[in-house]
Scaffold this active site. Structure first.
Site, PDB file in Angstrom:
ATOM      1  N   CYS A   1       1.407  -1.329  -0.071  1.00 23.15           N
ATOM      2  CA  CYS A   1      -0.033   0.157   0.347  1.00 23.15           C
ATOM      3  C   CYS A   1       0.540   1.337  -0.034  1.00 23.15           C
ATOM      4  O   CYS A   1       1.693   1.446   1.186  1.00 23.15           O
ATOM      5  CB  CYS A   1      -0.475   0.301   1.389  1.00 23.15           C
ATOM      6  SG  CYS A   1      -2.043   1.972   1.335  1.00 23.15           S
TER       7      CYS A   1
ATOM      8  N   CYS B   1      -1.266   4.388   2.785  1.00 23.15           N
ATOM      9  CA  CYS B   1      -1.040   4.681   3.766  1.00 23.15           C
ATOM     10  C   CYS B   1      -1.227   3.497   4.591  1.00 23.15           C
ATOM     11  O   CYS B   1       0.149   2.766   4.090  1.00 23.15           O
ATOM     12  CB  CYS B   1      -2.231   5.117   4.211  1.00 23.15           C
ATOM     13  SG  CYS B   1      -3.783   4.361   3.216  1.00 23.15           S
ATOM     14  N   SER B   2      -2.133   1.964   4.761  1.00 25.87           N
ATOM     15  CA  SER B   2      -1.201   1.011   4.720  1.00 25.87           C
ATOM     16  C   SER B   2      -2.534   0.452   4.860  1.00 25.87           C
ATOM     17  O   SER B   2      -3.317  -0.505   5.948  1.00 25.87           O
ATOM     18  CB  SER B   2      -0.986   1.131   6.491  1.00 25.87           C
ATOM     19  OG  SER B   2      -2.248   1.329   6.902  1.00 25.87           O
ATOM     20  N   CYS B   3      -3.352   0.124   3.936  1.00 31.75           N
ATOM     21  CA  CYS B   3      -4.677  -0.526   3.075  1.00 31.75           C
ATOM     22  C   CYS B   3      -4.253  -2.119   3.892  1.00 31.75           C
ATOM     23  O   CYS B   3      -3.158  -2.687   3.498  1.00 31.75           O
ATOM     24  CB  CYS B   3      -5.201  -0.433   2.292  1.00 31.75           C
ATOM     25  SG  CYS B   3      -5.833   1.658   1.852  1.00 31.75           S
TER      26      CYS B   3
END
Lengths: 207, 105
Positions: A110, A113-115
């Site tokens: 990702c 962000c941090s999906c």
């Protein structure tokens, strides 16, 4: 805590105070209750773990038709399994499985962000959120994989999937050699989070 | 950044990071609470998850655009918290002045 990852104590204390004040304000305003937050956290910590992903992968290894359905319509296929309730919430509705084959390796990242596919893999590991990892895995994924111990043959196509709010990718790794005759449960125990992100393969139990 | 790419660090990832099956996800309780509050509010329909995600992307993007000398060390949940604060104001769950008072406290 090591110096490398340390940061000033007051910065930590300030963040902690901000969160406490924010939660207290939301409770005071009647927006949420502390119990609601506890319940949601409990759901994440006990129900949504990589064990779900491991069971899905093990089923795909033992049932080729399921594997086909899993790639075509991931949420529907996941719903066939006996997994904790709520698999379709918390972003589970956007789950999308991609399958490794002898000629194709998949890697999930990702960049923004941090999906992450929470319902099947739990919360992302530390390095998945690291800015250097996110940038380098997009720019030079083969190098990053090699550094982390996965030296892909040049003939293997590497597909990098950038997660978003609308696509929560996870990888169905290849079934390792030396697992003939193993039960679905035994197979599930071999599947690692790393393999379902695509940063590693599932090691053969014989190795 | 390129220098990182050409060197071959012996252990680019930490053992505790690559064997995360049972490792704790949060380093501190405030991170855990900030996570729980953000997800709970979305799950109960106070805002769509996308709205939080966009704020998180913006907060992390702003950090990445800051020069290395000024940005301070990476702390993911600080960005998470900043995103939460913005989405709460955006969706009128917390008034502007309430948020200012809270941040000034």
């Amino acid at each position: 805590m090591t110096v490398q990852f340390g940061y000033p104590e007051d910065r930590e204390a300030r963040s902690a105070a901000r969160v406490r004040a924010l939660e207290a304000l939301l409770i005071e305003k009647g927006v949420i209750t502390g119990a609601t937050v506890d319940k949601v956290l409990g759901h994440f910590e006990t129900d949504m773990t990589p064990l779900n992903g491991a069971k899905i992968v093990a089923r795909a290894w033992t049932d080729p038709e399921f594997a086909e359905r899993l790639v075509k319509d991931t949420p529907a296929a996941v719903a066939e399994l006996d997994l904790p309730i709520g698999m379709d919430g918390a972003e589970g509705e956007h789950l999308q499985a991609v399958a490794n084959t002898p000629g194709v390796h998949n890697l999930v990242i990702c960049t923004l962000c941090s999906c992450f596919p929470w319902p099947v893999l739990g919360l992302p590991p530390y390095w998945y959120k690291d800015p250097t990892f996110r940038a380098r895995a997009a720019r030079e994924p083969r190098v990053v994989l090699k550094e982390t111990g996965l030296d892909l043959d040049p003939s293997v196509e590497l597909r990098v999937w950038d997660s978003s709010g609308h696509s929560r990718w996870f990888v169905i790794p290849q079934r390792p050699a030396g697992t003939d005759g193993m039960t679905e449960q035994e197979l599930a125990a071999l599947v690692t989070t790393e393999s379902m992100i695509g940063i590693a393969e599932v090691p053969s139990p014989a190795a | 950044m390129e220098a990182t790419a050409t060197t071959t660090p012996t252990s680019p990832l930490h053992d505790t990071c690559v064997t995360d099956m049972n490792a704790p996800t949060f380093d501190a309780d405030w991170q855990r609470r900030a996570f729980g509050v953000a997800v709970a509010l979305s799950e109960f329909g106070h805002y769509p998850w996308d709205a939080f995600q966009q704020q998180l992307i913006a907060a992390i993007g702003a950090w990445e655009a800051t020069s290395a000398a000024e940005q301070g060390s990476w702390q993911y949940y600080e960005h998470w918290l900043a995103a939460l604060e913005r989405v709460l104001v955006d969706h009128d769950l917390v008034a502007d002045d309430e948020m200012r008072a809270l941040l000034g406290a």
